[in-house]
Design an enzyme around this catalytic site. Structure first.
Site, short mmCIF file in Angstrom:
data_model
loop_
_atom_site.label_atom_id
_atom_site.label_comp_id
_atom_site.label_asym_id
_atom_site.label_seq_id
_atom_site.Cartn_x
_atom_site.Cartn_y
_atom_site.Cartn_z
N SER A 1 6.96 24.23 61.94
CA SER A 1 8.25 23.54 62.06
C SER A 1 8.12 22.05 61.78
O SER A 1 9.10 21.41 61.40
CB SER A 1 8.78 23.66 63.48
OG SER A 1 8.96 24.97 63.83
N HIS B 1 8.80 26.55 54.79
CA HIS B 1 9.44 26.58 56.12
C HIS B 1 10.77 27.33 56.07
O HIS B 1 11.73 26.86 55.47
CB HIS B 1 9.63 25.13 56.60
CG HIS B 1 10.20 25.04 57.97
ND1 HIS B 1 11.03 24.03 58.37
CD2 HIS B 1 10.03 25.83 59.06
CE1 HIS B 1 11.37 24.21 59.64
NE2 HIS B 1 10.77 25.30 60.08
N GLU C 1 12.42 25.22 53.18
CA GLU C 1 11.87 23.91 52.81
C GLU C 1 10.49 24.12 52.18
O GLU C 1 9.64 24.79 52.77
CB GLU C 1 11.72 23.02 54.05
CG GLU C 1 13.02 22.46 54.57
CD GLU C 1 12.83 21.62 55.82
OE1 GLU C 1 13.39 20.52 55.89
OE2 GLU C 1 12.12 22.06 56.76
N ASN D 1 14.24 19.55 60.51
CA ASN D 1 13.89 19.29 61.91
C ASN D 1 13.86 17.80 62.25
O ASN D 1 14.01 17.43 63.42
CB ASN D 1 12.57 19.97 62.29
CG ASN D 1 12.79 21.45 62.57
OD1 ASN D 1 13.91 21.86 62.88
ND2 ASN D 1 11.74 22.24 62.45
#
Ligand code: 3HC
Length: 284
Positions: free
Chosen positions: A120, A141, A153, A192
């Site tokens: 993450s 991701h 991602e 994130n």
């Protein structure tokens, strides 16, 4: 390079979802777990999600059976020797992930193979440096639930080869049918970096007695058209995953917006991890 033989390390919330996405795309998938019990739980998670896809009319029974037929589980990492793409989705512990990358480097024989992490927020370069082929390591991701969320991602470290980035970007778009975006190897990447401060703020709002969890969630659903409110989203993502992402971002940036709220830590200590454990901020 045509990627056919894939593997996923870990079949928790994200690993199971990623394995399902790969299998539904027609790829051969080996899932590596730590023991038979974890493998059985991972298989159940995938079967449940595939059943939901059939119920919702997104998949027919034949495609479900074909996807299940492409999946196998192992506890022996040497079974991954012939893989062309391995996606690590173990728990968010840097030492565990580094040792997985170092093991993969030893067992995966194809020099063209690509080793990816679904972390993450942890620095991809640290995993790349655990191998003898840092140019073939990158972040891939996915978002929870992986079979539903379209975004992936692609995170290039300072050593990722452009050709590896391009191969994986094309694979994600054309084979998996997802929407890839390019992120740099910075804390939290793109999503994130924005999401974790928001989720931490929502937990702090609850912790300070500023508003109820129901009103915080209703505020963002009704006021901003988010599909779910931030407290429910922490439960969906997993309180542990949110905590580890915040810890890792805070350790690198010192940004107070990413400082993990004490309530989040205490709930993780209590085993209240959200939907996956049956109880988080809400009961499931
Ligand atoms: N397989 C295939 N499709 C599925 C499915 C499955 N297992 N489960 C659901 N779907 C489909 C449904 O058919 C439906 O499609 P439609 O819109 O075309 O009808 C759609 O997904 C929504 O499903 P549901 O109707 O069952 O459920 P909801 O409408 O309640 O949506 C949700 C559930 C998808 C979780 C939605 O609330 C949502 O998108 N929430 C936000 C999730 C989010 O923000 N995720 C990102 C978290 S951050 C992260 O993961 C990064 C990490 O590093 C922290």
């Amino acid at each position: 390079m045509s990627i056919q033989r894939t593997a996923v390390i870990g079949s928790g919330l994200m690993g199971a979802g990623i394995a399902e996405v790969l299998a539904k795309a027609g790829l051969d998938v080996i899932v590596r777990e730590i023991n038979d019990e974890a493998s059985a739980a991972g298989r159940r998670r995938i079967e449940k999600s595939l059943a939901k896809a059939v119920d919702k009319g997104k998949l027919d029974a034949a495609a479900r059976d074909a996807a299940l037929g492409r999946l196998s589980f192992t506890t022996d990492i040497t079974d991954l020797s012939d893989r062309q793409l391995v996606i690590e989705a173990a728990s968010e512990n840097e030492d565990i992930k580094k040792s997985i990358f170092s093991e993969l480097d030893e067992v995966v024989t194809d020099p063209e193979a690509i080793l990816a992490s679904n972390t993450s927020s942890m620095p991809i370069i640290r995993f790349a440096q655990s191998t003898s082929r840092p140019e073939r390591v990158l972040g891939v991701h996915f978002f929870n639930p992986a079979p539903v969320q379209p975004l992936v991602e692609i995170v290039s470290s300072v050593t990722t080869a452009d050709s590896v980035r391009d191969t994986v970007t094309g694979f994600v778009a054309e084979v998996l049918g997802k929407n890839p975006i390019q992120a740099q190897d910075r804390p939290g990447f793109i999503v994130n970096a924005l999401l974790i401060p928001y989720l931490c703020s929502a937990v702090r709002m609850l912790e300070s007695g500023f508003a109820t969890k129901e009103d915080i969630d209703a505020g963002m659903v009704g006021g901003c058209a988010h599909p779910m409110g931030p407290i429910s989203l922490v439960d969906l993502v997993g309180l542990d995953t949110c905590l580890y992402a915040a810890q890792s971002m805070y350790a690198e940036t010192g940004d107070p917006a990413t400082q993990p709220p004490v309530l989040l830590s205490r709930m993780v200590d209590a085993g209240l991890l959200g939907v996956k454990s049956g109880r988080g901020f809400y009961d499931y």
